[in-house]
Design an enzyme around this catalytic site. Structure first.
Site, PDB file in Angstrom:
ATOM      1  N   GLU A 175      15.727 -17.106 -11.699  1.00  0.00           N
ATOM      2  CA  GLU A 175      15.338 -15.701 -11.853  1.00  0.00           C
ATOM      3  C   GLU A 175      14.587 -15.490 -13.179  1.00  0.00           C
ATOM      4  O   GLU A 175      13.604 -14.764 -13.235  1.00  0.00           O
ATOM      5  CB  GLU A 175      16.593 -14.811 -11.746  1.00  0.00           C
ATOM      6  CG  GLU A 175      16.406 -13.340 -12.014  1.00  0.00           C
ATOM      7  CD  GLU A 175      15.421 -12.647 -11.066  1.00  0.00           C
ATOM      8  OE1 GLU A 175      14.975 -13.248 -10.073  1.00  0.00           O
ATOM      9  OE2 GLU A 175      15.073 -11.488 -11.362  1.00  0.00           O
ATOM     10  N   CYS A 202       0.849  -1.195   0.000  1.00  0.00           N
ATOM     11  CA  CYS A 202       0.000   0.000   0.000  1.00  0.00           C
ATOM     12  C   CYS A 202       0.888   1.249   0.000  1.00  0.00           C
ATOM     13  O   CYS A 202       1.995   1.235   0.539  1.00  0.00           O
ATOM     14  CB  CYS A 202      -0.928   0.117   1.203  1.00  0.00           C
ATOM     15  SG  CYS A 202      -2.013  -1.282   1.426  1.00  0.00           S
ATOM     16  N   LYS A 238      10.825 -14.056 -13.467  1.00  0.00           N
ATOM     17  CA  LYS A 238      10.464 -12.876 -14.267  1.00  0.00           C
ATOM     18  C   LYS A 238       9.303 -13.196 -15.181  1.00  0.00           C
ATOM     19  O   LYS A 238       8.370 -12.417 -15.328  1.00  0.00           O
ATOM     20  CB  LYS A 238      11.641 -12.409 -15.143  1.00  0.00           C
ATOM     21  CG  LYS A 238      12.768 -11.644 -14.524  1.00  0.00           C
ATOM     22  CD  LYS A 238      12.437 -10.326 -13.900  1.00  0.00           C
ATOM     23  CE  LYS A 238      11.907 -10.507 -12.523  1.00  0.00           C
ATOM     24  NZ  LYS A 238      12.779 -10.323 -11.404  1.00  0.00           N
ATOM     25  N   TRP A 284      -2.973  -2.565  -1.515  1.00  0.00           N
ATOM     26  CA  TRP A 284      -2.696  -3.970  -1.804  1.00  0.00           C
ATOM     27  C   TRP A 284      -3.412  -4.721  -0.694  1.00  0.00           C
ATOM     28  O   TRP A 284      -2.992  -4.693   0.464  1.00  0.00           O
ATOM     29  CB  TRP A 284      -1.184  -4.219  -1.776  1.00  0.00           C
ATOM     30  CG  TRP A 284      -0.814  -5.608  -2.195  1.00  0.00           C
ATOM     31  CD1 TRP A 284      -0.588  -6.051  -3.464  1.00  0.00           C
ATOM     32  CD2 TRP A 284      -0.589  -6.739  -1.339  1.00  0.00           C
ATOM     33  NE1 TRP A 284      -0.254  -7.387  -3.450  1.00  0.00           N
ATOM     34  CE2 TRP A 284      -0.247  -7.839  -2.167  1.00  0.00           C
ATOM     35  CE3 TRP A 284      -0.655  -6.946   0.040  1.00  0.00           C
ATOM     36  CZ2 TRP A 284       0.026  -9.099  -1.664  1.00  0.00           C
ATOM     37  CZ3 TRP A 284      -0.378  -8.211   0.550  1.00  0.00           C
ATOM     38  CH2 TRP A 284      -0.045  -9.270  -0.310  1.00  0.00           C
ATOM     39  N   HIS A 317      15.659 -36.098 -13.207  1.00  0.00           N
ATOM     40  CA  HIS A 317      15.079 -36.621 -11.964  1.00  0.00           C
ATOM     41  C   HIS A 317      13.601 -36.259 -11.834  1.00  0.00           C
ATOM     42  O   HIS A 317      13.049 -36.273 -10.749  1.00  0.00           O
ATOM     43  CB  HIS A 317      15.872 -36.107 -10.760  1.00  0.00           C
ATOM     44  CG  HIS A 317      17.314 -36.524 -10.802  1.00  0.00           C
ATOM     45  ND1 HIS A 317      17.716 -37.817 -10.576  1.00  0.00           N
ATOM     46  CD2 HIS A 317      18.432 -35.832 -11.123  1.00  0.00           C
ATOM     47  CE1 HIS A 317      19.034 -37.898 -10.716  1.00  0.00           C
ATOM     48  NE2 HIS A 317      19.481 -36.701 -11.059  1.00  0.00           N
ATOM     49  N   LYS A 373       5.427  -3.867  -4.896  1.00  0.00           N
ATOM     50  CA  LYS A 373       6.886  -3.750  -4.969  1.00  0.00           C
ATOM     51  C   LYS A 373       7.569  -4.064  -3.647  1.00  0.00           C
ATOM     52  O   LYS A 373       8.539  -4.790  -3.602  1.00  0.00           O
ATOM     53  CB  LYS A 373       7.251  -2.343  -5.438  1.00  0.00           C
ATOM     54  CG  LYS A 373       8.734  -2.124  -5.656  1.00  0.00           C
ATOM     55  CD  LYS A 373       9.200  -2.816  -6.904  1.00  0.00           C
ATOM     56  CE  LYS A 373      10.688  -2.692  -7.112  1.00  0.00           C
ATOM     57  NZ  LYS A 373      11.171  -3.737  -8.029  1.00  0.00           N
ATOM     58  N   GLU A 376       5.892 -13.873 -13.141  1.00  0.00           N
ATOM     59  CA  GLU A 376       5.276 -12.752 -12.424  1.00  0.00           C
ATOM     60  C   GLU A 376       4.696 -11.685 -13.331  1.00  0.00           C
ATOM     61  O   GLU A 376       3.751 -11.014 -12.950  1.00  0.00           O
ATOM     62  CB  GLU A 376       6.238 -12.139 -11.399  1.00  0.00           C
ATOM     63  CG  GLU A 376       7.391 -11.390 -11.974  1.00  0.00           C
ATOM     64  CD  GLU A 376       8.323 -10.823 -10.904  1.00  0.00           C
ATOM     65  OE1 GLU A 376       7.858 -10.475  -9.816  1.00  0.00           O
ATOM     66  OE2 GLU A 376       9.530 -10.727 -11.173  1.00  0.00           O
ATOM     67  N   ARG A 402       3.435   0.160  -5.107  1.00  0.00           N
ATOM     68  CA  ARG A 402       3.315  -0.481  -3.788  1.00  0.00           C
ATOM     69  C   ARG A 402       2.013  -1.271  -3.610  1.00  0.00           C
ATOM     70  O   ARG A 402       1.847  -2.000  -2.635  1.00  0.00           O
ATOM     71  CB  ARG A 402       3.393   0.590  -2.689  1.00  0.00           C
ATOM     72  CG  ARG A 402       4.659   1.410  -2.721  1.00  0.00           C
ATOM     73  CD  ARG A 402       4.649   2.413  -1.594  1.00  0.00           C
ATOM     74  NE  ARG A 402       4.601   1.735  -0.323  1.00  0.00           N
ATOM     75  CZ  ARG A 402       5.653   1.285   0.337  1.00  0.00           C
ATOM     76  NH1 ARG A 402       6.858   1.455  -0.161  1.00  0.00           N
ATOM     77  NH2 ARG A 402       5.516   0.676   1.495  1.00  0.00           N
ATOM     78  N   ASN A 430      -1.007   1.767   5.881  1.00  0.00           N
ATOM     79  CA  ASN A 430      -0.227   0.732   5.195  1.00  0.00           C
ATOM     80  C   ASN A 430       0.279  -0.210   6.271  1.00  0.00           C
ATOM     81  O   ASN A 430       1.036   0.203   7.133  1.00  0.00           O
ATOM     82  CB  ASN A 430       0.942   1.402   4.447  1.00  0.00           C
ATOM     83  CG  ASN A 430       1.993   0.405   3.985  1.00  0.00           C
ATOM     84  OD1 ASN A 430       1.672  -0.753   3.714  1.00  0.00           O
ATOM     85  ND2 ASN A 430       3.232   0.844   3.896  1.00  0.00           N
ATOM     86  N   GLY A 431      -0.144  -1.461   6.220  1.00  0.00           N
ATOM     87  CA  GLY A 431       0.316  -2.417   7.230  1.00  0.00           C
ATOM     88  C   GLY A 431      -0.811  -3.348   7.637  1.00  0.00           C
ATOM     89  O   GLY A 431      -1.823  -3.459   6.931  1.00  0.00           O
TER      90      GLY A 431
HETATM   91  C1  F6R Z   1      10.582 -10.137  -8.183  1.00  0.00           C
HETATM   92  C2  F6R Z   1      10.646  -9.238  -7.062  1.00  0.00           C
HETATM   93  C3  F6R Z   1      10.464  -9.805  -5.696  1.00  0.00           C
HETATM   94  C4  F6R Z   1      11.439  -9.131  -4.722  1.00  0.00           C
HETATM   95  C5  F6R Z   1      11.158  -9.596  -3.293  1.00  0.00           C
HETATM   96  C6  F6R Z   1      12.144  -9.030  -2.315  1.00  0.00           C
HETATM   97  O1  F6R Z   1      10.801  -9.472  -9.384  1.00  0.00           O
HETATM   98  O2  F6R Z   1      10.807  -8.067  -7.217  1.00  0.00           O
HETATM   99  O3  F6R Z   1      10.623 -11.184  -5.689  1.00  0.00           O
HETATM  100  O4  F6R Z   1      12.745  -9.447  -5.097  1.00  0.00           O
HETATM  101  O5  F6R Z   1       9.870  -9.214  -2.922  1.00  0.00           O
HETATM  102  O6  F6R Z   1      12.122  -7.645  -2.305  1.00  0.00           O
HETATM  103  P1  F6R Z   1      13.299  -6.791  -1.711  1.00  0.00           P
HETATM  104  O7  F6R Z   1      14.501  -7.033  -2.548  1.00  0.00           O
HETATM  105  O8  F6R Z   1      12.813  -5.382  -1.799  1.00  0.00           O
HETATM  106  O9  F6R Z   1      13.502  -7.256  -0.309  1.00  0.00           O
END
Ligand code: F6R
Length: 615
Positions: A488, A2, A492, A75, A511, A610, A495, A27, A101-102
C-alpha cells in the site's frame, strides 16, 4: 469514470453545473465541457484539461444565461483527451446533446451502420455514436426523446450513465443508467442529475438513485417518470434522504483533500466502530454479520475480492481472519477472479471490498460469485452504491466522502470493519482466548488515539520527503501483517508522485529485488516491535551491507533499528495484528509530501480516476 451533471429548473444553470463538475472532478479530469440552453439555442463549450480550463474558455463562449444545462468531466476511454472528444456531444442535426459516463462496447458496428445512413462523426468517441443512434431512432419512428433513448439503449451493449437534452422539446432531460451511478436530486420546481449527490447537496437533501436498467424522464414542473429500459414498465422511485453534508465534501482548510482525509482517520475510525464495538462489555456486533452469522460460521473459506487499495485491505484481512477466526481465506484481484473460471460453491463466503461501491471488476466478481451460489458480503464506504445493493448483506465503513483519488481513510476503515468481523467470528468459534479477545477489543478502541499520535510524524515525513523527493525508485518492505502495508505504501507513492515503487515481503528481497539496492535506493522498512522483529532487523542489515538508504517505521523507543537506519519514524505501540492501522499513517504522509514537493497534483494524479466504473 467521468462525472456527469445536469440541471433543469428556475436557477441559472451554468454556475450549478460548473460547481458540480468541480466536485465530481475526482472521477476524471482530462477534459470537460458544458452545455447551456438559453431558451433559444444550445451554447456549448468544451476543452481538454480541467474544469478550471473549461471555466476560462466558457466565460468567452457561453455569454447568455439559461436554466437548463448539462456538463461532463472526462476520463478518456475511446479517443484521446482533446477538445473534440470532450463531452457534451451533439447529434448531426445539432438538436440532441448528450453526456455519458461509461463505455458503449458495440459502438463500432453501430457507427458503421450510421455512417451508411449518412451520419458524419467528428470525434473518436463511443458517445457520439450513441447520440446519433438516438437521433436516428427518433427520426425513423417520429417519437419523443424518452422513447427514442429507450429504443436506442436496447440496442446498446455496455455501461452508461447518460443525460440527454433535445432542443425540440426543451423542457425535459432524459437520464438513464446501466453499470454507472446516477443520482437525481429533487428540489421544489427543479431537478439535478449527477454521478453522485455532491453537486446538489446544498440545494436538496432528497435524491433518487436510479437502479441499473432504469431511465428517468425529467420534465420541468412535472413529476419525474422512471421506467425500466428493457420492458417500459413504470417504477416507483424511492426518494432517499442524503447523508452527506457540505463540510464533508470541502477541504476544510487543508491544502488537499488527501491531507484532510489522512487527518480525518482518528475520527472516522471511531465512526466505523461506533455502536458496533463495546470493549468494556466484551461485545462486538454488526447487523449484517449477526443476521448471517451461521453463513460465516459454516463457511469452508472466505474469498475476498477487491481492487487496488481495497485489495491491500483484503490482504491484511487474510492474516487477521486466519489468525483470529481460523477460517481459510483467499484474496483475489476482482479483475482476475471474474475471468478465470474460479471454483466457488454455496459454502463459500465472498467478501467484496470497495470504497466507491462502483468498481466494475469488483461488481462483476460479485455477480459471478452470486451466480455460483456463494453468500456475498460487501464492505463499502458509499452508502447506497451499486456494490452495497448487489451484495446479500454488508457493513459500511462510515469513512465519509473520500475525494482525494489516492485512498487513505478508506483503507484504515476497511481494515477496522474486517477486524471487527474477524473478532466477532473468533468469539462465536472460540478461536481466540477470552483474554486475547478482550485485549483486541480494548486495543481497537485505542486505535483512533494512536492514529492521532502517528499523525505527529508529519514533520518527520516532510523532512524525509525533502531528501528523497528526486529518487527515481523506492522499495517498501514489510513482513506478516505489514507486508500488505508495504504494498500500500508503494502504491501511494507511485500513484501520486510518479516515482516507481515496489512493495515486497522483506524476506523475498534476497530472491531478486536485492539486486536493485545501491547507495541511491531508498528502502522504506516497516519494522514495528511486534511480529517478526528480529527477522526484519536482519533484513535491514542486508540492505545496510549493500549501502541502501533505510527509512524505518519503528515502535516508539526502538534502539536497535535506529542504529542501522538513515531515518526512523516512530509510531505508538499496538498489537501486531492491529499495527497496519498505525504503520500506514507515516507512509501516507511521506507519499503526500513527496508528491507536493515534486509539484504533482496530489488529489488528481495523472491518468487516474476515483471510481473505476470501466473494466
Ligand atoms: C488507490 C486507489 C485505488 C482503489 C481501487 C478500488 O489509492 O484508490 O487503487 O483502491 O480503484 O476502488 P474501490 O475501493 O472504490 O473499489
Amino acid at each position: 469514470m467521468c462525472g456527469i451533471v445536469g440541471y433543469i429548473g428556475y436557477r441559472e444553470a451554468y454556475p450549478i453545473v460548473i460547481k458540480g463538475l468541480k466536485r465530481l472532478e475526482y472521477r476524471g479530469y482530462d477534459s470537460a465541457g458544458v452545455m447551456i440552453y438559453d431558451g433559444e439555442s444550445i451554447k456549448l463549450s468544451k476543452t481538454k484539461g480541467k474544469v478550471a480550463d473549461l471555466e476560462e474558455r466558457a466565460s468567452k463562449e457561453i455569454t447568455t444565461n439559461g436554466t437548463i444545462g448539462i456538463g461532463h468531466t472526462r476520463w478518456a476511454t475511446h479517443g484521446v483527451p482533446n477538445d473534440v472528444n470532450s463531452h457534451p456531444h451533439l447529434s448531426n442535426s445539432g438538436d440532441l446533446v448528450i453526456i455519458h459516463n461509461g463505455i458503449i462496447e458495440n459502438y463500432a458496428p453501430l457507427k458503421v451502420e450510421l455512417i451508411k445512413r449518412g451520419y458524419v462523426f467528428h470525434s473518436d468517441t463511443d458517445t457520439e455514436v450513441l447520440v446519433n443512434l438516438i437521433e436516428e431512432v427518433q427520426k425513423k419512428e417520429n417519437i419523443k426523446l424518452g422513447k427514442a433513448v429507450q429504443i436506442a439503449l436496447n440496442q446498446v451493449v455496455g455501461a452508461y450513465a447518460i443525460a440527454v437534452f433535445d432542443k425540440k422539446n426543451p423542457d425535459e432531460i432524459v437520464a438513464a443508467r446501466l453499470g454507472s451511478p446516477l443520482a437525481i436530486g429533487i428540489g421544489e420546481g427543479e431537478y439535478f442529475i449527477a454521478s453522485d449527490a455532491s453537486p446538489f447537496i446544498e440545494y436538496t437533501s432528497n435524491a433518487v438513485y436510479l437502479e441499473d436498467g432504469e431511465m428517468a424522464v425529467i420534465r420541468l414542473h412535472k413529476e419525474m417518470k422512471v421506467r425500466k429500459i428493457k420492458d417500459d414498465s413504470l417504477v416507483n422511485p424511492i426518494i432517499q434522504e442524503l447523508q452527506m453534508n457540505l463540510e464533508q465534501i470541502e477541504k476544510g482548510g487543508y491544502d488537499h483533500f488527501m491531507l484532510k482525509e489522512i487527518y480525518e482517520q482518528p475520527s472516522v475510525i471511531k465512526d466505523t466502530y461506533r455502536g458496533r464495538l463495546h470493549a468494556n462489555e466484551g461485545i462486538i456486533q454488526m447487523a449484517g454479520v449477526e443476521d448471517n452469522l451461521e453463513k460465516f460460521l459454516n463457511a469452508d473459506r472466505i474469498i475476498i475480492v477487491a481492487c487496488g487499495t481495497s485489495w491491500h485491505a483484503g490482504l491484511v484481512a487474510e492474516y487477521i481472519f486466519e489468525e483470529f477466526a481460523r477460517i481459510s481465506v483467499e484474496v483475489e484481484y476482482a479483475s482476475e477472479f471474474r475471468y478465470r473460471n474460479p471454483i466457488i460453491n454455496s459454502k463459500d463466503v465472498v467478501i467484496a471490498i470497495s470504497q466507491s461501491g462502483e468498481t466494475a471488476d469488483t461488481m462483476a466478481a460479485i455477480k459471478l460469485a452470486k451466480e455460483q451460489g456463494a453468500f456475498v458480503f460487501g464492505v463499502c464506504n458509499v452508502v447506497g452504491s451499486s456494490i452495497s445493493r448487489e451484495t446479500h448483506a454488508g457493513a459500511y465503513t462510515h469513512a465519509g466522502p473520500e475525494i482525494g483519488v489516492a485512498s487513505t481513510k478508506a483503507f484504515t476503515t476497511q481494515i477496522t470493519v474486517l477486524t471487527m468481523i474477524a473478532l466477532r467470528l473468533a468469539k462465536a468459534k472460540g478461536t481466540l482466548s477470552q483474554s486475547d479477545f478482550h485485549m483486541y477489543l480494548q486495543e481497537l478502541e485505542l486505535i483512533p488515539e494512536k492514529v492521532r499520535e502517528a499523525l505527529e510524524t508529519n514533520d518527520k515525513a516532510k523532512e524525509i520527503a525533502e531528501t528523497f523527493k528526486d529518487a527515481p525508485n523506492c522499495l517498501y518492505l514489510g513482513r506478516g501483517y505489514n507486508f500488505p502495508v508495504a504494498l500500500e505504501g508503494a502504491l501511494k507513492l507511485k500513484e501520486i508522485s510518479y516515482i516507481h515503487a515496489e512493495g515486497y515481503p522483506a524476506a523475498e528481497m534476497k530472491h531478486g529485488p536485492i539486486a536493485l539496492i545501491d547507495e541511491q535506493m531508498p528502502v522504506v522498512v516497516i519494522a514495528p516491535k511486534q511480529g517478526h522483529y528480529d527477522k526484519i532487523v536482519s533484513n535491514i542489515q542486508e540492505i545496510k551491507s549493500r549501502s541502501g538508504r533505510i527509512i524505518a517505521v519503528v515502535t516508539k523507543g526502538d534502539t536497535q533499528v535506529r542504529e542501522l537506519a538513515d531515518y526512523v519514524i516512530e509510531i505508538p505501540e499496538t498489537s501486531d495484528a492491529l499495527s497496519p492501522l498505525i504503520t500506514t499513517i507515516p507512509l501516507q504522509l511521506l507519499s503526500y509530501h513527496i508528491a507536493v514537493l515534486r509539484g504533482c497534483n496530489v488529489d488528481q494524479p495523472r491518468n487516474l480516476a476515483k471510481s473505476v466504473t470501466v473494466e
